[in-house]
Write a protein that holds these residues in place. Structure first.
Motif, PDB file in Angstrom:
ATOM      1  N   GLY B1072       0.803  -1.218   0.000  1.00  7.74           N
ATOM      2  CA  GLY B1072       0.000   0.000   0.000  1.00  7.74           C
ATOM      3  C   GLY B1072       0.835   1.266   0.000  1.00  7.74           C
ATOM      4  N   LEU B1073       0.153   2.374   0.230  1.00 12.45           N
ATOM      5  CA  LEU B1073       0.793   3.679   0.120  1.00 12.45           C
ATOM      6  C   LEU B1073       1.392   4.172   1.416  1.00 12.45           C
ATOM      7  CD1 LEU B1073      -1.332   6.065  -2.071  1.00 12.45           C
ATOM      8  CD2 LEU B1073       0.657   4.726  -2.650  1.00 12.45           C
ATOM      9  N   THR B1074       0.909   3.653   2.542  1.00  8.83           N
ATOM     10  CA  THR B1074       1.390   4.154   3.826  1.00  8.83           C
ATOM     11  C   THR B1074       1.920   3.006   4.667  1.00  8.83           C
ATOM     12  OG1 THR B1074      -0.843   4.007   4.690  1.00  8.83           O
ATOM     13  CG2 THR B1074      -0.152   6.140   3.869  1.00  8.83           C
ATOM     14  N   PRO B1075       2.973   2.369   4.186  1.00  7.28           N
ATOM     15  CA  PRO B1075       3.510   1.224   4.911  1.00  7.28           C
ATOM     16  C   PRO B1075       4.401   1.669   6.055  1.00  7.28           C
ATOM     17  CG  PRO B1075       4.807   1.612   2.946  1.00  7.28           C
ATOM     18  CD  PRO B1075       3.719   2.652   2.961  1.00  7.28           C
ATOM     19  N   GLY B1076       4.888   0.686   6.799  1.00  7.13           N
ATOM     20  CA  GLY B1076       6.059   0.933   7.622  1.00  7.13           C
ATOM     21  C   GLY B1076       5.900   1.212   9.092  1.00  7.13           C
ATOM     22  N   ARG B1077       4.666   1.374   9.605  1.00  6.47           N
ATOM     23  CA  ARG B1077       4.558   1.709  11.010  1.00  6.47           C
ATOM     24  C   ARG B1077       4.061   0.542  11.827  1.00  6.47           C
ATOM     25  NH1 ARG B1077       0.431   6.017  10.360  1.00  6.47           N
ATOM     26  NH2 ARG B1077      -0.045   5.489  12.475  1.00  6.47           N
ATOM     27  N   GLU B1078       4.794   0.214  12.877  1.00 10.14           N
ATOM     28  CA  GLU B1078       4.234  -0.712  13.860  1.00 10.14           C
ATOM     29  C   GLU B1078       3.451   0.160  14.822  1.00 10.14           C
ATOM     30  OE1 GLU B1078       6.821  -3.513  16.068  1.00 10.14           O
ATOM     31  OE2 GLU B1078       5.258  -3.417  17.597  1.00 10.14           O
ATOM     32  N   THR B1079       2.139   0.095  14.740  1.00 13.18           N
ATOM     33  CA  THR B1079       1.295   1.062  15.439  1.00 13.18           C
ATOM     34  C   THR B1079       1.125   0.699  16.908  1.00 13.18           C
ATOM     35  OG1 THR B1079      -0.605  -0.176  14.719  1.00 13.18           O
ATOM     36  CG2 THR B1079       0.004   1.707  13.384  1.00 13.18           C
ATOM     37  N   GLN B1080       0.569   1.670  17.646  1.00 12.82           N
ATOM     38  CA  GLN B1080       0.372   1.456  19.085  1.00 12.82           C
ATOM     39  C   GLN B1080      -0.718   0.433  19.342  1.00 12.82           C
ATOM     40  OE1 GLN B1080      -0.194   5.498  20.857  1.00 12.82           O
ATOM     41  NE2 GLN B1080       0.223   6.033  18.759  1.00 12.82           N
ATOM     42  N   ALA B1081      -1.806   0.532  18.595  1.00 16.77           N
ATOM     43  CA  ALA B1081      -2.864  -0.463  18.720  1.00 16.77           C
ATOM     44  C   ALA B1081      -2.451  -1.661  17.879  1.00 16.77           C
ATOM     45  CB  ALA B1081      -4.178   0.114  18.220  1.00 16.77           C
ATOM     46  N   TYR B1082      -2.551  -2.835  18.424  1.00 20.52           N
ATOM     47  CA  TYR B1082      -2.078  -3.999  17.686  1.00 20.52           C
ATOM     48  C   TYR B1082      -2.724  -5.254  18.235  1.00 20.52           C
ATOM     49  CZ  TYR B1082       0.815  -5.241  21.724  1.00 20.52           C
ATOM     50  OH  TYR B1082       1.224  -5.600  22.970  1.00 20.52           O
ATOM     51  N   TYR B1083      -2.494  -6.359  17.566  1.00 22.67           N
ATOM     52  CA  TYR B1083      -2.933  -7.654  18.068  1.00 22.67           C
ATOM     53  C   TYR B1083      -1.669  -8.473  18.318  1.00 22.67           C
ATOM     54  CZ  TYR B1083      -5.874 -11.745  18.685  1.00 22.67           C
ATOM     55  OH  TYR B1083      -6.526 -12.828  19.222  1.00 22.67           O
ATOM     56  N   PRO B1084      -1.627  -9.217  19.435  1.00 20.90           N
ATOM     57  CA  PRO B1084      -0.384  -9.917  19.754  1.00 20.90           C
ATOM     58  C   PRO B1084       0.027 -10.922  18.674  1.00 20.90           C
ATOM     59  CG  PRO B1084      -1.899  -9.971  21.605  1.00 20.90           C
ATOM     60  CD  PRO B1084      -2.654  -9.418  20.454  1.00 20.90           C
ATOM     61  N   VAL B1085       1.300 -11.200  18.700  1.00 22.43           N
ATOM     62  CA  VAL B1085       1.872 -12.148  17.756  1.00 22.43           C
ATOM     63  C   VAL B1085       2.064 -13.470  18.485  1.00 22.43           C
ATOM     64  CG1 VAL B1085       3.938 -12.631  16.405  1.00 22.43           C
ATOM     65  CG2 VAL B1085       3.004 -10.333  16.476  1.00 22.43           C
ATOM     66  N   SER B1086       1.790 -14.541  17.791  1.00 22.32           N
ATOM     67  CA  SER B1086       1.926 -15.837  18.472  1.00 22.32           C
ATOM     68  C   SER B1086       2.653 -16.839  17.588  1.00 22.32           C
ATOM     69  CB  SER B1086       0.551 -16.383  18.835  1.00 22.32           C
ATOM     70  OG  SER B1086      -0.106 -16.808  17.671  1.00 22.32           O
ATOM     71  N   ARG B1087       3.032 -17.911  18.225  1.00 21.76           N
ATOM     72  CA  ARG B1087       3.618 -19.056  17.554  1.00 21.76           C
ATOM     73  C   ARG B1087       2.514 -20.113  17.540  1.00 21.76           C
ATOM     74  NH1 ARG B1087       8.551 -20.076  20.802  1.00 21.76           N
ATOM     75  NH2 ARG B1087       9.649 -18.698  19.384  1.00 21.76           N
ATOM     76  N   THR B1088       2.253 -20.694  16.392  1.00 21.31           N
ATOM     77  CA  THR B1088       1.151 -21.656  16.285  1.00 21.31           C
ATOM     78  C   THR B1088       1.709 -23.060  16.099  1.00 21.31           C
ATOM     79  OG1 THR B1088      -0.098 -19.955  15.165  1.00 21.31           O
ATOM     80  CG2 THR B1088      -0.987 -22.176  15.054  1.00 21.31           C
ATOM     81  N   LEU B1089       1.210 -23.992  16.889  1.00 20.57           N
ATOM     82  CA  LEU B1089       1.616 -25.390  16.756  1.00 20.57           C
ATOM     83  C   LEU B1089       0.408 -26.207  16.330  1.00 20.57           C
ATOM     84  CD1 LEU B1089       3.778 -25.758  19.980  1.00 20.57           C
ATOM     85  CD2 LEU B1089       4.520 -25.162  17.669  1.00 20.57           C
ATOM     86  N   THR B1090       0.617 -27.044  15.348  1.00 22.79           N
ATOM     87  CA  THR B1090      -0.507 -27.761  14.759  1.00 22.79           C
ATOM     88  C   THR B1090      -0.197 -29.249  14.664  1.00 22.79           C
ATOM     89  OG1 THR B1090      -0.970 -25.823  13.429  1.00 22.79           O
ATOM     90  CG2 THR B1090      -1.996 -27.866  12.721  1.00 22.79           C
ATOM     91  N   LEU B1091      -1.186 -30.057  14.975  1.00 23.96           N
ATOM     92  CA  LEU B1091      -1.087 -31.501  14.772  1.00 23.96           C
ATOM     93  C   LEU B1091      -2.184 -31.863  13.791  1.00 23.96           C
ATOM     94  CD1 LEU B1091       0.407 -34.023  15.778  1.00 23.96           C
ATOM     95  CD2 LEU B1091      -1.412 -34.293  17.471  1.00 23.96           C
ATOM     96  N   GLY B1092      -1.806 -32.481  12.678  1.00 20.85           N
ATOM     97  CA  GLY B1092      -2.805 -32.715  11.645  1.00 20.85           C
ATOM     98  C   GLY B1092      -2.790 -34.144  11.129  1.00 20.85           C
ATOM     99  N   ILE B1093      -3.878 -34.485  10.513  1.00 16.89           N
ATOM    100  CA  ILE B1093      -3.976 -35.814   9.909  1.00 16.89           C
ATOM    101  C   ILE B1093      -4.590 -35.656   8.529  1.00 16.89           C
ATOM    102  CG2 ILE B1093      -6.222 -36.235  11.039  1.00 16.89           C
ATOM    103  CD1 ILE B1093      -5.396 -39.208  11.125  1.00 16.89           C
ATOM    104  N   GLN B1094      -4.053 -36.454   7.594  1.00 16.74           N
ATOM    105  CA  GLN B1094      -4.628 -36.472   6.255  1.00 16.74           C
ATOM    106  C   GLN B1094      -4.906 -37.924   5.931  1.00 16.74           C
ATOM    107  OE1 GLN B1094      -1.394 -34.699   4.122  1.00 16.74           O
ATOM    108  NE2 GLN B1094      -2.055 -32.609   4.579  1.00 16.74           N
ATOM    109  N   ALA B1095      -6.140 -38.235   5.663  1.00 11.22           N
ATOM    110  CA  ALA B1095      -6.484 -39.625   5.402  1.00 11.22           C
ATOM    111  C   ALA B1095      -7.353 -39.714   4.164  1.00 11.22           C
ATOM    112  CB  ALA B1095      -7.224 -40.215   6.598  1.00 11.22           C
TER     113      ALA B1095
END
Lengths: 660, 1097
Positions: B1072-1095
């Motif tokens: 976009g046109l106005t990139p680059g700011r890590e703003t004050q309002a935000y949503y936390p960042v997380s690490r996601t762990l997944t266990l999956g099955i394909q059958a």
């Protein structure tokens, strides 16, 4: 191959059918929009066209924030201090306060574009009247004369917009209804602007209606003959500073014509506050106002009050975004600026006994006293939402101490930092102020040194425009905010916003007379207006203050009477105060400086102060709080804004602003 | 036609048929699995055939038999004469008898293995027999299973004993069985798209084989818009990603599965780990100021599709049209590139093929801010001790929320009708206390051919229901600056939240707990298509599609909330309903002309789309009971005061287009493609309704030339170049109309009336933005196909940018007009490499590298009439509102920071900047306070110069492991949190620890006593590398009934390597046109762990 051809024909014929049917129709279907070409269908649509122009006028001409800020915040009356982390806004309020703006300043473009948009709307409706409505007057149930009158209103409105441009920028562009959107008009000189405005008003004044003062007749809220005449008065009064050609005698003539009743029976009100109150549509003083009514047209006027002022007013509308306030009368240590500067200190310049000085309070029955929120903002006995009504302050002080009664000092400074120092140093006063829960405690218990220490403006113990706190400064409230319990006939937001009033004529005439040396005549005119401010409430307040002062008690910040007004000992007698203040009785009082001060008292916060200072040669040369130097003369007029220059190469910049 | 594979062995190719085959390869591959031997031997004995042909070649007879039956033939045209002309007239004969007649005079041995018929010269079989006799062979039966790299079983794999024509084919479950009479025999496994594999039998009786994809990639079928092409024939920049390359991660938007995998495509979700956050996509840099930078999404041929309505398990492939010539076929909406999503369709199978995909995942918070401790907070005297100890961030978050997803797909069909139906249930719990998302979706498609394939019908339906519990990012802003000694709950009334009242300050736990924000979304896509196959090389089709997206938003705050207390209202509720409907009609004609080695594929078409938006919303206050929430808006008494608000809105637009394209190829070496689209949109001004969008491209397959046959280095080498003109019409409807609109009210002649007047400055010339794209690329495959890739250079000039330009007031009534002015240029290079480093039976290692470099600048802003000069952008918010951080001016790139040059602090802790004299910085320092913009400079870009990714994938026996790294380089991020919470001059609020104390890492902020000033002090190098996805899988073999069974474990957002000291550089937008700011309002960042099955079974 035969099969192929058969299908090919089918395909080709489908193709042709699609090409020539609706499949290439790209007309827009309008749902929530109206195309300009078929707007006017009924008489109501004409009224809507008229309303469009007036609606812009009410927002853009006087109440508009840009205009108001440029006319008030550049002067000695009002300011917007930076309050901690609020109201810095790229430093633009400091910039206009300190006379150091350039052509990028946003408010200048909003005034330029706002005024010329008004001209554009007026001209557009003028052309619609001419091209669309007039040819079909029969269908619209409107007379030919009405069409002409509407057109005359548009032209006078356009003239008033042009006049604002002339006052702000010292020149401008003349825009007539014939001008197309593609044109890039060339700058006109001040004299050309003046001539256009004068001619337009004079050509059209006769076609306008005549409003009956104090009624809601059909010309109520609209440009009428008296309004056009008042505009002419203003044009002449300022002519010397706008064009260099004084027109005081023309001004005098117009004023006298007006007072003689040529344009209707306008009268000064008996009480000082009717002109601002919810029922000011009854005021016979008002020449032209923008009608106000809750949920229809809310006139924002100023965003002056503290967020928590609603508790004080007992009104959901009472809180505001806490911006502008009166310039301080005192330095951080309590010394008076009035002793140093002949301008500024607006609150202290009101005479003893003047009711406007009384701490403002609106009773549950809608009656009022005073015009400013000063000192402690708690009202004994009053409740709001079932709780005791008191407003409280925020920012650092509050975060430390919980809720404290809101207190407006007449000083600018970061006093809460004193408390933080007390806390850090274990000073016993810290616990006392925690118990007292009152900001005033700081002012009364801090040492002079401590009070001086919160000053960042070193040349004098008066902190600067950047040193405000959330509670800093006295707050102007010409238009009252009524308690929620008060609803008969309106209440909050029902006041009409006054654009022109008879006082304009009286004061303009007084100034003309004074300039002509007729002090007695001037005093008479001014006193005719002023006498109503000296009421019993005003006298009582002054008396109480004197008693407290005699007892050595500091009552809020309304401390010793000003050094240039002699204190009276005959307390509580209305006439005594008036006898000290009346110009007729004290002709020695009234000189040009006093005239300027009186303009300031009468018109504080109405968006005229800059032109008043300019007329008296004080705008750049005058000195007041935080402006203790003569600013460069080119600041007398504003620069043509960058955005305007960028879009029209035919504009000429004002001297001193070339390139910035 | 259906037996494409058969013809793979038949070396003589029929080009016409082949073309059709390629275009329908999807179908064919699935059809192929039809051709399995399902039942016993009954078919060949019961199926009877009727045939009458005169003077026809043998090949045609076999083809007719194939068409009438499920038989297919395996033979080599080199060994058997297929051009022999025969007369044949049979009625209801069995296959054996027919073949006996047909080859009566020939030395041909016909071996009928149920549906599979092997034809071989008798001498070959005799030779085998001789061998048999000589060695007294022991006949061994070898069995096994064939799977692909992901553990999917492969039906229909050809298995032939090397040197013979004896062979078999794997069944639907991937199992095969073959009789081998020689331990030295070698089994050759071959399958289209897979690398041929040879295994010596030896003493084994069970041989399980994992087939690797043919990394050469030039055999891929690529969607190019209104059709497909073999990758070999491609002449423009199109990236094809099949489902096998998707990342195994949970996500709301399926495009996240390919994040970082395609050079030049920036896919970014700046909403941290919020499952409801939107994903932004930008291809090859920002090319527009006001008309949007998002690409056109096409889902199953419907332009303008919504990615939120596609389940990742339903996607077969994603094709990204980056080059202008390819995208030009989509005209006024293709300037930002085109993404084509193709979903899976039905298979031919006797039973039902079932695929079940499921995962369960959890998250943990990563990279939190280091705030002052309570002790430090009190010691510094920032505020008084209110008695409690509250970790606000902790109160707002819930570590280890559980999310799960289940997707079940059924697929089956016969020769004439195939279908696939899938359902999905997904439940995601956010890492904060407010967020949740629940999703039900389905997709159904059916294909039917009738009247001997004269007609083909397709029907697709995809409904979806999503319910979102939304959060408020500003709660996390509160969590930073709130006094940590304030209580969450009121100590006097423990069941009530404590009331925290100050400007810009509230109780965020209360906000997320009491305030209800929910959105219910309903998506529906339905399309029907009928195709008429007029001739083998001429067809026409008509498609009609409806898409309908609905969003119902509800908001409620109870009377007990701070919000209500502040406004002295008993509750507030809002309901809002919005509907986006669009209808699409596409009519296509395809014609193929072929002569000798020249092939021309010609497309003509017409497209019509109609979009309709409508919305309605209302807000009311003062409800009799909090229990009603937003469900009884009318009961609020605010409306009695005449103060409730409501709105409704409705607008529409229409697009119509005629288009045509020709793809020419000669000798399979020289390719030329040209297309033209004539498109109009209702949004454009009356003077500019229709535009032309041409595209032309050419390719030269150098490796196909004679002179290349001598060398062995290059297996494939292709040079291509393309040029195309695309458009962008992303501006609101009615913008080009001369409108009157309502303004405020005024009291006119006895009543209040709403004013109506000019709503805009009229511009009848308003048109689309025009992008002129130029692209050259090289595709190569070297070292025996173990390394392949492509290299691209592009230049995109976006002209006639749509923008609101300042116009002269006076005489205009509005300060801005929508006009077409200005030019932005994007240029860059892209590299994609695939290397098969090790490929052995038990172990494999593949490496994929992607890198893109983009440079972007504003060429001009102005023309003769409109001048923009400079545009300040990216204003920093209150409190303080310090002003703009970016300046867009001619010659500067988009996202160019513009600020003072930091020169330390003075003795009072006030920020200093270097002084600029005559445009150049000197060594002199000055206070920033009060400085003008002329002292600022372009301090770097907020858009990464280079983005790259690296994927390592390992295979060991049944295990597979992949490590996916992503990174961005060469840009600067404004750490707004440092600026707003890192300076001790920000009084009375909790701050970052670094405001007062030097931290181990991170910048030194503690001696600053100034308020926030826009200087490069707050800019930080944004370079980062992430180990973004780790995935470990195990595929079970020989599990009863399962044709595939795989479990995997994956981690998303695993490790971050950066010097940037904010929470995560990816919280700062790069699109976009106005990139680059890590703003004050935000949503936390997380690490996601997944266990999956394909059958699958």
């Amino acid at each position: 191959m035969k099969k192929f051809k058969k299908y090919l024909y089918v395909v080709l014929s489908i193709f042709f059918i699609m090409s020539y049917s609706g499949c290439t129709d790209l007309e827009e279907e309008l749902y929530n929009e109206i195309n300009a070409d078929n707007f006017y269908q009924t008489y109501d649509d004409i009224a809507a066209g008229l309303a469009r122009v007036y609606e812009h006028t009410s927002g853009g001409m006087r109440g508009g924030e840009g205009w108001w800020k440029l006319q008030e915040l550049t002067t000695d009356n009002m300011c917007i201090t930076t309050k901690g982390r609020h109201w810095y806004d790229e430093g633009k309020y400091a910039e206009i306060h300190g006379h150091s703006w350039n052509f990028m300043h946003g408010d200048m473009y909003s005034v330029w574009s706002g005024m010329y948009q008004g001209v554009g709307y007026a001209n557009n409706f003028y052309n619609d009247l001419e091209n669309v409505i007039e040819p079909k007057v029969g269908e619209f149930n409107i007379t030919e004369a009405d069409v002409k009158m509407f057109q005359a209103e548009m032209m006078v409105l356009s003239a008033v917009f042009h006049m604002n441009i002339l006052e702000a920028f010292g020149q401008g562009v003349i825009v007539t209804p014939e001008m197309s959107g593609e044109e890039r008009p060339v700058s006109s000189s001040a004299q050309e602007m003046f001539d256009f405005i004068e001619k337009t008003i004079k050509d059209n004044i006769g076609k306008l209606g005549n409003h009956v003062a104090g009624t809601q007749d059909e010309y109520y809220g609209r440009i009428n003959q008296a309004a056009a005449a008042t505009a002419l008065v203003r044009l002449y009064l300022n002519a010397e500073v706008t064009t260099g050609q004084a027109k005081f005698s023309e001004c005098k003539a117009e004023c006298e014509k007006f007072i003689d009743g040529t344009y209707g029976n306008y009268e000064l009100d008996d009480t000082w506050d009717l002109v601002w109150n919810y029922n000011n549509d009854k005021s016979k003083e008002i020449i032209w106002s923008y009608p106000g009514e809750l949920n229809w047209l809310r006139l924002t006027y100023m965003r002056s009050n503290h967020y928590q002022a609603k508790y004080f007013f007992r009104s959901q509308y009472g809180g505001s975004s806490n911006g502008p306030h009166l310039q301080p009368s005192q330095a951080t240590d309590g010394t008076f600026f009035a002793d140093k500067y002949d301008l500024g200190s607006p609150y202290q310049r009101y005479y003893d006994g003047d009711e406007r000085r009384v701490p403002m309070y609106i009773a549950d029955d809608g009656s009022r006293q005073g015009m400013f929120l000063i000192g402690t903002q708690s009202v004994p006995g009053a409740t709001w939402g079932g709780e005791p009504a008191f407003a409280f302050t925020s920012e650092e002080w509050k975060l430390t101490q919980g809720q404290d009664t809101l207190y407006h000092p007449d000083r600018v400074g970061r006093f809460s930092e004193i408390v933080i120092k007390w806390n850090e140093s274990g000073d016993p006063r810290y616990q006392e102020i925690v118990n007292a829960h009152n900001f005033k405690y700081i002012l009364t218990h801090a040492t002079e040194e401590e009070l001086k220490s919160v000053s960042s403006d070193k040349p004098e113990p008066g902190a600067g425009i950047m040193d405000g706190e959330e509670n800093t400064g006295f707050r102007l409230n010409k238009y009252p905010l009524y308690p929620d319990v008060f609803t008969p006939g309106g209440g909050s937001w029902n006041s009409d916003l006054v654009a022109m009033r008879l006082t304009d004529i009286y004061y303009a005439l007084a100034e003309c007379e004074l300039r002509a040396g007729n002090i007695a005549k001037a005093a008479e005119l001014l006193d005719a207006v002023r006498i109503r401010y000296f009421t019993q409430k005003g006298a009582d307040e002054a008396a109480t203050r004197e008693v407290k002062f005699a007892a050595g008690e500091i009552d809020d910040l309304r401390e010793p009477p000003n050094s240039w007004y002699e204190a009276t000992t005959e307390t509580g007698n209305m006439s005594n105060y008036w006898s000290k203040a009346s110009y007729v009785q004290n002709t020695g009082l009234l000189d040009m400086d006093e005239m300027l001060a009186e303009w300031g008292r009468e018109y504080i916060g109405e968006g005229f102060r800059r032109m008043q200072l300019r007329r008296f040669g004080k705008f750049t040369t005058g000195r007041w709080w935080n402006k203790n130097v003569v600013t460069d003369l080119h600041y007398e007029i504003f620069p043509i804004p960058l955005r305007a220059l960028n879009t029209n190469a035919n504009l000429t910049q004002n001297p001193g602003y070339e390139g910035y | 036609m259906k037996k494409f594979i058969t013809r793979g062995i038949n070396l003589k190719k029929n080009l016409v048929s082949k073309t059709f085959l390629i275009m329908k390869l999807t179908l064919f591959l699935l059809l192929f699995s039809v051709v399995q031997v399902w039942g016993g031997n009954s078919y060949s004995q019961t199926k009877k055939i009727t045939l009458k042909l005169n003077n026809a070649p043998v090949s045609q007879v076999l083809e007719e038999i194939e068409n009438q039956s499920e038989f297919y033939f395996l033979y080599s045209g080199k060994l058997i004469d297929m051009n022999r002309k025969v007369d044949i007239n049979i009625r209801n004969k069995k296959i054996k008898d027919i073949l006996a007649d047909l080859f009566a005079s020939e030395n041909v041995n016909c071996m009928v293995l149920d549906r599979q018929i092997l034809l071989s010269p008798k001498y070959l079989t005799e030779r085998v027999n001789v061998v048999k006799r000589d060695r007294q062979p022991q006949e061994i039966v070898v069995t096994g299973k064939v799977t692909d790299g992901d553990g999917n079983t492969l039906p229909g794999v050809n298995i032939i004993i090397k040197g013979t024509i004896i062979g078999t084919i794997t069944k639907a479950d991937g199992n095969y069985s073959i009789k081998v009479d020689d331990p030295n025999a070698t089994l050759v496994f071959s399958f289209v798209g897979m690398r041929t594999l040879e295994v010596i039998v030896g003493s084994q009786t069970s041989i399980n084989v994992t087939m690797e994809e043919e990394t050469i990639g030039l055999e891929e079928v690529v969607a190019i818009g209104y059709g497909t092409l073999d990758k070999k024939e491609l002449t423009t920049s199109v990236t094809h990603i099949g489902e096998e390359d998707f990342l195994n991660i949970p996500s709301t938007n399926p495009i996240m599965q390919v994040q970082g995998k395609i050079a030049g495509v920036q896919i970014q979700k700046t909403g941290g780990s919020d499952p409801n956050a939107v994903v932004g996509i930008q291809i090859r840099g920002a090319g527009s100021r006001s008309a949007g930078v998002s690409p056109l999404i096409i889902i199953d041929n419907i332009p303008g599709g919504n990615l939120a309505n596609v389940d990742q398990n339903d996607i077969k492939s994603i094709d990204i049209l980056k080059g202008g010539a390819a995208a030009a076929i989509y005209g006024t909406r293709a300037a930002n590139g085109v993404i084509i999503i193709t979903t899976k369709s039905g298979v031919v199978a006797e039973g039902i093929q079932v695929d079940y995909n499921s995962y369960i995942s959890t998250e943990m918070i990563k990279n939190t801010l280091e705030l002052l401790s309570v002790d430090e907070f009190l010691e510094l005297g920032i505020s008084a001790d209110e008695g409690s100890r509250t970790d606000w961030f902790d109160e707002l978050t819930d570590n280890f929320p559980v999310s799960h997803s289940h997707s079940l797909a059924l697929s089956s069909g016969n020769q004439k009708t195939q279908y696939r139906a899938s359902v999905l249930y997904k439940n995601s719990d956010g890492i904060d206390i407010a967020t949740a998302r629940e999703e039900y979706g389905a997709r159904f498609n059916i294909h039917h051919s009738a009247f001997d394939k004269l007609f083909e019908f397709d029907l697709n339906i995809a409904p979806r229901f999503v319910s979102e519990n939304l959060t408020e990012y500003r709660a996390f802003y509160q969590a930073i600056h709130l006094n940590p000694t304030l209580p969450v709950m009121d100590p006097e009334y423990p069941t009530q939240y404590s009331y925290i009242e100050a400007w810009d300050t509230w109780n965020p736990v209360e906000q997320l707990s009491l305030e209800q924000r929910e959105a219910v979304r309903k998506y529906f896509t339905g399309s029907g298509k009928v195709q008429l196959n007029i001739l083998p090389n001429l067809n026409t089709s008509l498609m009609y599609a409806i898409e309908s997206n609905n969003r119902q938003y509800n908001f409620f705050t109870p009377s007990t909330s701070t919000n209500s207390k502040n406004s002295d209202r008993r509750g507030e509720a809002t309901r809002q309903g919005e509907n986006w409907d669009n209808k699409t009609l596409d009519w296509l004609v395809n014609y193929i002309y072929e002569q000798n080695d020249f092939v021309a594929k010609i497309l003509g078409g017409y497209s019509y789309q109609h979009f309709l938006y409508s919305g309605f919303g209302a807000t009311n206050y003062d409800f009799p009971s909090d229990a009603l929430t937003f469900n009884d808006l009318g009961s609020g008494t605010y409306i009695n005061e005449g103060r409730a608000s409501m709105w409704s809105d409705r607008n529409s637009s229409t697009i119509a287009a005629f288009f045509s394209r020709a793809n020419l190829s000669y000798l399979d070496k020289y390719f030329l493609s040209a297309s033209i689209r004539r498109e109009g949109s209702s949004k454009f001004g009356v003077n500019n309704k229709w535009g032309w969008f041409p595209g032309v491209s050419a390719g030269w397959r150098i490796s196909g030339e004679e002179f290349m046959s001598a060398q062995t280095f290059f297996n494939e080498l292709k040079l291509r170049a393309d040029y195309g003109v695309t458009g962008n019409q992303g501006f609101p409807s009615y913008t080009a109309q001369k409108l009157y609109s309502g303004s405020g009210n005024y009291y006119i002649m006895g009543r209040w009336i709403q004013g109506f007047g000019p709503a805009n400055n009229y511009n009848p010339d308003l048109a689309w933005e025009r992008s002129i794209n130029f692209n050259v690329g090289i595709d190569f495959s070297i070292l025996n196909n173990t390394l392949n890739g492509s290299f691209e250079f592009y230049e995109r000039t976006s002209k006639d940018l749509i923008g609101q330009y300042d116009v002269a007031v006076p005489p205009n009534t509005h300060t801005q007009t929508w006009v077409n002015v200005g030019t932005i240029k994007n240029t860059g290079v892209e590299l994609m490499l695939n290397a098969s480093v090790i490929n052995q039976k038990d172990f494999g290692y593949d490496l994929t590298a992607v890198a893109a470099y983009n440079k972007n600048w504003l060429v001009s802003f102005s023309d003769d009439i409109y001048e923009a000069g400079q545009v300040y952008l990216n204003y920093l918010p209150a409190p303080g509102s310090p002003g703009p951080t970016m300046l867009l001016e001619e010659g500067s790139p988009i996202g160019s920071w513009f600020m003072f040059k930091h020169a330390g602090v003075d003795e009072n802790g006030m920020l200093l900047a270097y002084k600029k004299v005559n445009g150049k910085f000197t060594d002199e320092k000055q206070l920033i306070q009060g400085l003008e913009n002329d002292q600022k400079y372009h301090a770097g870009s907020a858009v990464p110069k280079v983005t790259a990714s690296l994927n390592h994938s390992f295979r060991y026996k049944n295990f597979d492991l992949s490590l996916f790294f992503r990174g961005a380089f060469g840009y600067k991020i404004l750490n707004e949190k440092n600026m707003y919470f890192g300076l001790k001059a920000f009084k009375g609020a909790n701050l970052l620890r670094k405001a007062f104390y030097q931290t181990d890492e991170g910048i030194q902020l503690y001696n600053v006593n100034d308020s926030k000033r826009i200087s490069d002090f707050f800019l930080q190098n944004g370079n980062w590398v992430k180990l973004d996805v780790i995935s470990l899988g195990y595929t079970f073999t020989d599990v009863n009934k399962f044709s595939k069974l795989k479990i995997y474990f994956s981690g998303k957002n695993m490790f971050l390597f950066t010097k940037y000291d904010g929470i995560d550089p990816e919280l700062a937008p790069i699109n976009g046109l106005t990139p680059g700011r890590e703003t004050q309002a935000y949503y936390p960042v997380s690490r996601t762990l997944t266990l999956g099955i394909q059958a699958s079974f």
